[in-house]
Design a protein around this motif. Sequence first.
Motif, PDB file in Angstrom:
ATOM      1  N   MET A   1       4.151  -3.722  19.520  1.00 40.03           N
ATOM      2  CA  MET A   1       3.063  -2.745  19.713  1.00 40.03           C
ATOM      3  C   MET A   1       1.724  -3.484  19.738  1.00 40.03           C
ATOM      4  N   PRO A   2       0.860  -3.279  20.768  1.00 40.46           N
ATOM      5  CA  PRO A   2      -0.423  -3.978  20.828  1.00 40.46           C
ATOM      6  C   PRO A   2      -1.278  -3.653  19.610  1.00 40.46           C
ATOM      7  N   HIS A   3      -2.067  -4.647  19.175  1.00 40.09           N
ATOM      8  CA  HIS A   3      -2.874  -4.507  17.979  1.00 40.09           C
ATOM      9  C   HIS A   3      -3.950  -3.431  18.133  1.00 40.09           C
ATOM     10  N   ASP A   4      -4.454  -3.265  19.387  1.00 42.45           N
ATOM     11  CA  ASP A   4      -5.603  -2.394  19.585  1.00 42.45           C
ATOM     12  C   ASP A   4      -5.285  -0.902  19.498  1.00 42.45           C
ATOM     13  N   VAL A   5      -4.044  -0.536  19.236  1.00 41.88           N
ATOM     14  CA  VAL A   5      -3.725   0.891  19.043  1.00 41.88           C
ATOM     15  C   VAL A   5      -3.433   1.201  17.571  1.00 41.88           C
ATOM     16  N   ASP A   6      -3.661   0.236  16.694  1.00 41.45           N
ATOM     17  CA  ASP A   6      -3.393   0.470  15.272  1.00 41.45           C
ATOM     18  C   ASP A   6      -4.218   1.634  14.723  1.00 41.45           C
ATOM     19  N   LEU A   7      -5.476   1.708  15.161  1.00 39.23           N
ATOM     20  CA  LEU A   7      -6.353   2.782  14.690  1.00 39.23           C
ATOM     21  C   LEU A   7      -5.835   4.146  15.144  1.00 39.23           C
ATOM     22  N   ILE A   9      -2.721   4.923  15.899  1.00 38.86           N
ATOM     23  CA  ILE A   9      -1.496   5.228  15.139  1.00 38.86           C
ATOM     24  C   ILE A   9      -1.860   5.766  13.754  1.00 38.86           C
ATOM     25  N   LEU A  10      -2.801   5.066  13.104  1.00 41.09           N
ATOM     26  CA  LEU A  10      -3.201   5.482  11.760  1.00 41.09           C
ATOM     27  C   LEU A  10      -3.768   6.902  11.760  1.00 41.09           C
ATOM     28  N   LEU A  11      -4.639   7.203  12.731  1.00 35.44           N
ATOM     29  CA  LEU A  11      -5.255   8.530  12.800  1.00 35.44           C
ATOM     30  C   LEU A  11      -4.226   9.600  13.149  1.00 35.44           C
ATOM     31  N   ALA A  12      -3.378   9.298  14.151  1.00 32.12           N
ATOM     32  CA  ALA A  12      -2.395  10.289  14.600  1.00 32.12           C
ATOM     33  C   ALA A  12      -1.397  10.621  13.492  1.00 32.12           C
ATOM     34  N   VAL A  13      -0.803   9.582  12.910  1.00 33.31           N
ATOM     35  CA  VAL A  13       0.200   9.806  11.865  1.00 33.31           C
ATOM     36  C   VAL A  13      -0.470  10.341  10.591  1.00 33.31           C
ATOM     37  N   GLY A  14      -1.622   9.754  10.241  1.00 28.62           N
ATOM     38  CA  GLY A  14      -2.322  10.177   9.024  1.00 28.62           C
ATOM     39  C   GLY A  14      -2.728  11.640   9.077  1.00 28.62           C
ATOM     40  N   PHE A  15      -3.375  12.048  10.185  1.00 25.44           N
ATOM     41  CA  PHE A  15      -3.806  13.448  10.318  1.00 25.44           C
ATOM     42  C   PHE A  15      -2.606  14.388  10.416  1.00 25.44           C
ATOM     43  N   GLY A  16      -1.577  13.961  11.150  1.00 25.68           N
ATOM     44  CA  GLY A  16      -0.388  14.817  11.288  1.00 25.68           C
ATOM     45  C   GLY A  16       0.277  15.089   9.957  1.00 25.68           C
ATOM     46  N   LEU A  17       0.507  14.027   9.175  1.00 18.84           N
ATOM     47  CA  LEU A  17       1.132  14.213   7.855  1.00 18.84           C
ATOM     48  C   LEU A  17       0.199  14.938   6.883  1.00 18.84           C
ATOM     49  N   ALA A  18      -1.126  14.660   6.992  1.00 17.00           N
ATOM     50  CA  ALA A  18      -2.096  15.349   6.131  1.00 17.00           C
ATOM     51  C   ALA A  18      -2.056  16.853   6.396  1.00 17.00           C
ATOM     52  N   LEU A  19      -1.907  17.225   7.668  1.00 18.56           N
ATOM     53  CA  LEU A  19      -1.814  18.645   8.027  1.00 18.56           C
ATOM     54  C   LEU A  19      -0.569  19.273   7.407  1.00 18.56           C
ATOM     55  N   ILE A  20       0.571  18.595   7.559  1.00 16.56           N
ATOM     56  CA  ILE A  20       1.846  19.142   7.051  1.00 16.56           C
ATOM     57  C   ILE A  20       1.813  19.277   5.527  1.00 16.56           C
ATOM     58  N   HIS A  55      -5.898  -2.313   6.145  1.00 17.36           N
ATOM     59  CA  HIS A  55      -7.276  -2.816   6.306  1.00 17.36           C
ATOM     60  C   HIS A  55      -8.136  -1.814   7.060  1.00 17.36           C
ATOM     61  N   LEU A  56      -7.551  -1.219   8.113  1.00 14.19           N
ATOM     62  CA  LEU A  56      -8.267  -0.162   8.833  1.00 14.19           C
ATOM     63  C   LEU A  56      -8.496   1.042   7.924  1.00 14.19           C
ATOM     64  N   ALA A  57      -7.477   1.348   7.136  1.00 16.40           N
ATOM     65  CA  ALA A  57      -7.578   2.484   6.214  1.00 16.40           C
ATOM     66  C   ALA A  57      -8.716   2.275   5.225  1.00 16.40           C
ATOM     67  N   ASN A  58      -8.893   1.043   4.743  1.00 16.45           N
ATOM     68  CA  ASN A  58      -9.969   0.750   3.799  1.00 16.45           C
ATOM     69  C   ASN A  58     -11.347   0.930   4.425  1.00 16.45           C
ATOM     70  N   GLN A  59     -11.466   0.546   5.724  1.00 17.77           N
ATOM     71  CA  GLN A  59     -12.753   0.748   6.404  1.00 17.77           C
ATOM     72  C   GLN A  59     -13.046   2.229   6.607  1.00 17.77           C
ATOM     73  N   LEU A  60     -12.011   2.987   6.965  1.00 20.52           N
ATOM     74  CA  LEU A  60     -12.182   4.435   7.111  1.00 20.52           C
ATOM     75  C   LEU A  60     -12.496   5.074   5.759  1.00 20.52           C
ATOM     76  N   ALA A  61     -11.906   4.509   4.698  1.00 24.20           N
ATOM     77  CA  ALA A  61     -12.187   5.013   3.345  1.00 24.20           C
ATOM     78  C   ALA A  61     -13.653   4.815   2.993  1.00 24.20           C
ATOM     79  N   GLU A  62     -14.241   3.676   3.434  1.00 21.46           N
ATOM     80  CA  GLU A  62     -15.663   3.424   3.193  1.00 21.46           C
ATOM     81  C   GLU A  62     -16.511   4.514   3.849  1.00 21.46           C
ATOM     82  N   LEU A  63     -16.140   4.862   5.098  1.00 20.31           N
ATOM     83  CA  LEU A  63     -16.843   5.960   5.773  1.00 20.31           C
ATOM     84  C   LEU A  63     -16.636   7.267   5.022  1.00 20.31           C
TER      85      LEU A  63
END
Length: 569
Positions: A1-7, A9-20, A55-63
Amino acid sequence: MPHDVDLIILLAVGFGLALIFGYIAARLRLPPLIGYLFAGIIISPNTPGVVGDIHLANQLAELGVMFLMFGVGMHFSLKDLMLVRRIALPGAILQIAVATLLGIGVTMLWGWSFGSALVFGLSLSCASTVVLLKALGDRGLLDSVNGKIAVGWLLVEDLVMVLALVLLPATAVLLGGVSLNDDSGQNIWLTIGITLLKVAGFIAFMLIVGKRLVPLIMQFVARLGSRELFTLTVVAAAVSIAYGSYAIFGVSMALGAFFAGMVVKESDFSHRAEEETQPLREIFAILFFVSVGMLFDPRIIIEEPLHILAVVAIIMIGKTLAAMALVLFFRYPLNTALTVGASLAQIGEFSFILATLGVALKLLTLEAQNLILAGALISISLNSFIFTAVEPIQRWIRERSHLARLLERSGDPLAMLPDEVDQSNLRDQVVIVGYTPTGRHIADQLQAQNIKVVITDQNREVVENLREKGIAAVSGKPTDPNVLIQAHIMHARLLVLRTMDILDIHQIVNIAKQLNPQLQIIVGAESVEEAKVLREENIGQVYFAQEEMAKNITGDILTHIERVHQSSH
């Protein structure tokens, strides 16, 4: 999986599971943030299955932290705090001290260093603003005296935690941690002094420049009539001030965001700013809680169950009992003590922020962070049940007269008229229930006409202030017969009731009429429907604010038309 879609994936899966999981939590009558934390646990590296980029999650956590603190700043009301300052200020500080000392005591027994124990204890001492506001709002207590005390108490806790976030990096080396800056060789007291000077400089800048500049920019943009530009202005102010506080003044972005929220609140467009940025703030808050869940290792529950029990006991028993004891010490009623105690029997976002900072400063281990996260998950999950238990506990105590006498406000001087009031001459007075702005206006007008007034209010500080001005006032809940008896309702000519729950109105009127059948009553209604019901029941003269305003405006319009008509002839 290319590195540039990590964000993505994190948003899609994170928001989807957060909703459920958020939906499941809401159906179980739990705060949705429990669901968001579970969503983070599911995609954490510590559990099998889909793994989000930590690491991406930590940056989003800062926001997320920035927008959470921005929201806290927008909700911070110095006026609300001043109304309950005499209990909220000392009460919150003493309760933080008790909870911190309990945390220090327990962890020192586990063999932790003092620095780790201090940060851990502080993390257990502060309740969640998000959970508290939701719990009080669901029960209709936000505008009650008990609700205002709980919110004021939490505002003081928030300020103390903001101060801790500022001072912790400066004192980390002294406490046995590491410095995040290149000043490890610098004198520790010089570091603290420089930090405090920077904070003072930033606060002065925000109060002198920011308080004027930000509302001015908002006013300028609002005139353009563009909704998206206005929203962008508020968001840009929050993020820019947060980053600027870090880059220019060297203070935390959390403090910058907090003050950004405070200066936006000072604007005439604060309500619009809060309303239009709320969805964005909530989205980033969800990301924050998901990222916090990603840090949690569920193995701690199996490996350290006794440690988790100790943490939960400090949060839900030690902290709660300390808060209740302090409220009773300040001579507030049992119901207030139980409500404040239940409000504070959990920890939340500030605990997560402190724990993350503690790990970065090498003051806390990952095990300590996991214990804090476990304590938060359990205490937030159980908080609604504690609120449900308030009424049964209160009934149980009142059924045992010895306990009730011990805990209730026996011999409370504010529950009785002061000696300065000539009670033998207290006849034909007007009793006003609730010193609201309307009640204040009525009292001022009556006193200007030399008509005697007695005021009852549940807020002890309001009663103390009234007595300092020489106004007869009694503290207590108006549905308590003793309050009306102390107000000498049996000799009053008129009872004025502010807008309140219709069941309370009935209870107060029944007590008042039993004590004084000739009493005249004026009632303020909350809605047209309530005004109609009260009028049909012939309780007394009923007023509804919007109705009266419409009558006055109509009268002014008709007078104006009549004048124009007469001048034309």
